[in-house]
Design a protein around this motif. Sequence first.
Motif, short mmCIF file in Angstrom:
data_model
loop_
_atom_site.label_atom_id
_atom_site.label_comp_id
_atom_site.label_asym_id
_atom_site.label_seq_id
_atom_site.Cartn_x
_atom_site.Cartn_y
_atom_site.Cartn_z
N LEU A 130 19.39 -14.75 32.13
CA LEU A 130 18.80 -15.11 30.84
C LEU A 130 19.38 -16.41 30.29
O LEU A 130 18.60 -17.28 29.85
N ALA A 169 15.95 -7.74 37.39
CA ALA A 169 15.71 -8.14 36.00
C ALA A 169 16.87 -7.83 35.07
O ALA A 169 16.87 -8.27 33.92
N THR A 172 18.46 -10.72 33.43
CA THR A 172 17.51 -11.45 32.59
C THR A 172 17.30 -10.72 31.26
O THR A 172 16.54 -11.18 30.41
N VAL A 174 16.44 -7.24 30.75
CA VAL A 174 15.50 -6.14 30.65
C VAL A 174 16.19 -4.92 30.03
O VAL A 174 17.38 -4.69 30.25
N ASP A 175 15.46 -4.16 29.24
CA ASP A 175 15.97 -2.92 28.67
C ASP A 175 15.83 -1.83 29.73
O ASP A 175 14.74 -1.31 29.96
N ARG A 180 11.53 -1.90 29.89
CA ARG A 180 10.64 -2.96 29.41
C ARG A 180 11.48 -4.13 28.92
O ARG A 180 12.69 -4.00 28.70
N TRP A 181 10.83 -5.27 28.73
CA TRP A 181 11.51 -6.42 28.15
C TRP A 181 11.70 -6.20 26.65
O TRP A 181 10.78 -5.74 25.98
N SER A 183 11.15 -7.41 23.56
CA SER A 183 10.34 -8.53 23.05
C SER A 183 10.92 -9.14 21.79
O SER A 183 10.80 -10.35 21.57
N PHE A 186 13.50 -11.70 22.81
CA PHE A 186 12.91 -12.89 23.40
C PHE A 186 12.14 -13.72 22.37
O PHE A 186 12.07 -14.95 22.49
N GLU A 193 5.65 -15.69 25.17
CA GLU A 193 5.03 -14.44 25.61
C GLU A 193 4.24 -14.69 26.90
O GLU A 193 3.54 -15.68 27.03
N LEU A 196 7.43 -13.86 31.32
CA LEU A 196 8.15 -12.92 32.18
C LEU A 196 7.19 -11.98 32.89
O LEU A 196 6.18 -11.56 32.32
N VAL A 199 7.61 -5.28 34.72
CA VAL A 199 8.76 -4.69 35.39
C VAL A 199 8.42 -3.31 35.94
O VAL A 199 7.66 -2.55 35.33
#
Length: 477
Positions: A130, A169, A172, A174-175, A180-181, A183, A186, A193, A196, A199
């Motif tokens: 990230l 990920a 980077t 990821v949760d 999920r990312w 958001s 980010f 948006e 990425l 996932v």
Amino acid sequence: MSVWIGIDLGTQSVRALAVAGDGRVLGTGSRPLTSHRDGPRHEQDPEQWWRELAAATREALRGVPAGERVEGVAVDATSGTILLTDAEGRAVTPALMYDDRRADATRANEAGAAVWERLGYRRMQPNWALPKLLWLLRDAPPGARAAHQSDFVNRRLVGHEVATDLSNALKTGVDLIDERWPSDVFDVLGVPEGMLPAVVRPGARLGTVCAAAAEETGLPEGTPVIAGTTDGCAAQLGAGARQPGSWNSVIGTTLVLKGVTKELIHDPLGVVYSHRAPDGSWLPGGASSTGAGVLSRDLPGADLDALSRRAAERYGRRLPPVVTYPLVSRGERFPFAAPAAEGFTLGEPADDVERYAAILLGAAFVERLCFDYLDLLGAPVDGEIILTGGATRSAYWTRLRADVLERPVTLRENAEPALGMAVLAGGDPAAMIRTSAVVEPSDAGVRGPYLRFVAELEQRGWLDGRAAAHARERTTR
């Protein structure tokens, strides 16, 4: 006969294995990779990944008998490597490799502090993906997409956009709990948006080998392409550490431990972080800066096999009288965080045999301390311990590690990341992962010397009192 293809996309090379359902390796292929290094900069050309992967895969497939069915392929890659592509998957930047340190993690840690805390690792490092993505975004062309190393080649394999796996990920952001990312994080960081990929868990089906990829790689068109993992998790899968409480301990240049837990482990020091397993369990681990890399530095040009034999003859199952804390470079990462830590030796080695044995004993002591710290965090450590990596070539070192751990240790016939990917692609781990030996410990009188080593680390201010006290408590149970 069914065949699975595992591909290990590393830093120095790409290696492909064609593995039968009973674990026999039918074919192998390997091709070198080149890097561009300059201080904190470490880049690779993504197009070279694809060219050499295709060549290695073609070579591995030559060993597969005609008419045998290739059931699946999976690729692992280096953790934290990232690049930008265009909408068609073509690279628009070089790949920033796992140890490129030009980025700064401050913004990522400020924006994502609550998420990183919830995920157990607390903070990102500058070489994580990230921070490097934010660094790349400064000059990103409109419409650029983020891609990990495995994403880039998986897209070539299937011929269309692919999801990334949770393992690659992780760095980077990821949760891993919600899969999920995050958001909101980010949005704060200004990551556009849609930049990425989606996932999925490792082991998910991404698509099938397209016609163009089939022509280049030799893989049959329509072969399922399975989401892989990072190289470290792939090695763990290849070693067969799959049940809660089991651990894969790897000593190569450095020491890496990876295990399996049912619950997410939270580490107040942030030196242990967890990947997500294909079945939803957790894969905690940590990487020390100690290991066999010290041997080539401190014993340049020495015949290490001969030193191993002489150490075994001299000491048998007794501990060497001297111990070295074998730091490959300044600073320690696991089982404690100490940026100022430096190697040291307790005692004075009489000759190269004693110097060699002291390094091996110190690495074994650090390995035991890692398990003590994992136990302190609540991780189960009572399962099988599987040893892999270059250190297992020394029978003396393997016996010494069993004695220091006071536990049996398991060796595998073939434990490498590419085998782990063949298993993840659909192979049966019970049939494909074979045990070569189990080494039982002997009573080598390890407890007193080990506790003196722990006390030295604590006295130097590197190992905190709680961890030291727990190591002493476990040793005297």
